[in-house]
Design an enzyme around this catalytic site. Structure first.
Site, short mmCIF file in Angstrom:
data_model
loop_
_atom_site.label_atom_id
_atom_site.label_comp_id
_atom_site.label_asym_id
_atom_site.label_seq_id
_atom_site.Cartn_x
_atom_site.Cartn_y
_atom_site.Cartn_z
N HIS A 123 -22.29 -27.98 -30.72
CA HIS A 123 -21.39 -28.62 -31.46
C HIS A 123 -21.96 -30.27 -31.99
CE1 HIS A 123 -19.76 -31.33 -28.30
NE2 HIS A 123 -19.77 -29.99 -27.40
N ASP A 124 -22.00 -30.59 -32.96
CA ASP A 124 -22.09 -31.93 -33.24
C ASP A 124 -23.49 -32.49 -33.21
OD1 ASP A 124 -19.43 -32.96 -33.72
OD2 ASP A 124 -19.30 -32.43 -31.59
N GLY A 141 -24.27 -30.30 -26.82
CA GLY A 141 -23.46 -30.95 -27.78
C GLY A 141 -24.25 -32.32 -28.11
#
Length: 276
Positions: A123-124, A141
């Site tokens: 994520h991100d 992440g």
């Protein structure tokens, strides 16, 4: 342009957007909110979930899963995105997660990149253009991967770590600190084992710039001076080098994971050898 094809066993939910010439193979599942660009091919058993955008001319191999919720305990289930650029190759079993709603809210993949079997983008993350992930590469992440970076098979990058442009991460390396542009990280835990000279040459970097980066790297890891002094020495000596300027900008940028970068080994490897 070819006609759009959807296999009878595929599930394309109402609300999904398909471009022209898209091919959706057997047992694929494209959820509402997903956008598939022109001339994309999903071969079979591909899952595209949530608010995922897949750029034009992508080829996605069986059992890849794109856009699932982030593996982030702080995520509250909000509207987040996965944005994938054009001309990407995504091989078998690759997973890419959306951003988290307590962070920047999206994961971004650039253009013309290749992700080999079972690679994972968390994520991100922000992954640049012309990047290659070999088999089983994992990035945590909030990582940043620069343009033209290559990550060898089984390499793992810790969350919040930045990999500079044109850098090379060796197979099975565990990278827990930022890696400078053009650097080559090898080992567990990874150390700076030299410069990615092959990648620099392939990208057309002038010979004088390659030599400048070599000299600057030796100066940068001279342990006789504090880090701030070394950086200022680079500014003074290599004011006309755009490549060294990139290194300086990378080092002095706001890094969340570490106060410095992946270093060379001490002792006989204190001055990294170039890999040419």
């Amino acid at each position: 342009m070819r006609e759009t094809f959807i296999h009878p066993t595929a599930c394309v939910e109402t609300g999904a957007k398909l471009g022209q010439g898209v091919s959706i193979g057997a047992f694929c599942h494209v959820e509402a909110g997903a956008e598939i660009g022109d001339n994309c091919e999903l071969m079979s058993h591909v899952v595209v979930t949530g608010y995922t955008t897949l750029g034009e001319n992508a080829k996605v191999f069986p059992h890849a899963i794109l856009g699932c919720e982030p593996q982030n305990g702080k995520h509250k289930g909000g509207h987040t995105k996965l944005i994938i650029g054009k001309n990407c190759m995504i091989r078998e079993g690759v997973t890419m997660h959306r951003g988290s709603d307590t962070s920047r809210g999206y994961t971004q993949i650039g253009d013309n990149s290749s992700f080999l079997a079972y690679a994972h983008v968390a994520h991100d993350c922000d992954v640049g253009n012309h990047v290659t992930f070999a088999n089983n590469v994992m990035i945590g992440g909030h990582c940043e991967i620069g343009d033209y970076a290559i990550l060898g098979g089984g390499a793992a990058v810790h969350q919040f770590v930045r990999i500079g442009h044109h850098a090379f991460v060796g197979g099975m390396a565990a990278v827990v600190q930022d890696l400078i542009p053009f650097g080559m990280a090898i080992g567990v835990h990874a150390y700076l084992g030299g410069l990615n000279i092959i990648g620099m040459k392939r990208s057309g970097l002038p010979r004088q710039e390659i030599h400048a980066v070599r000299r600057a790297t030796r100066m940068l890891f001279d342990r006789s001076k504090p880090v701030k002094d070394r950086v200022e020495d680079l500014r003074a000596e290599f004011a006309d080098s755009a490549a060294v300027g990139d290194m300086i900008a990378f080092i002095t940028a706001d890094a969340k994971r570490t106060s410095f970068t992946t270093p060379p080994l001490h002792g006989k490897h204190a001055s990294p050898e170039d890999q040419s």
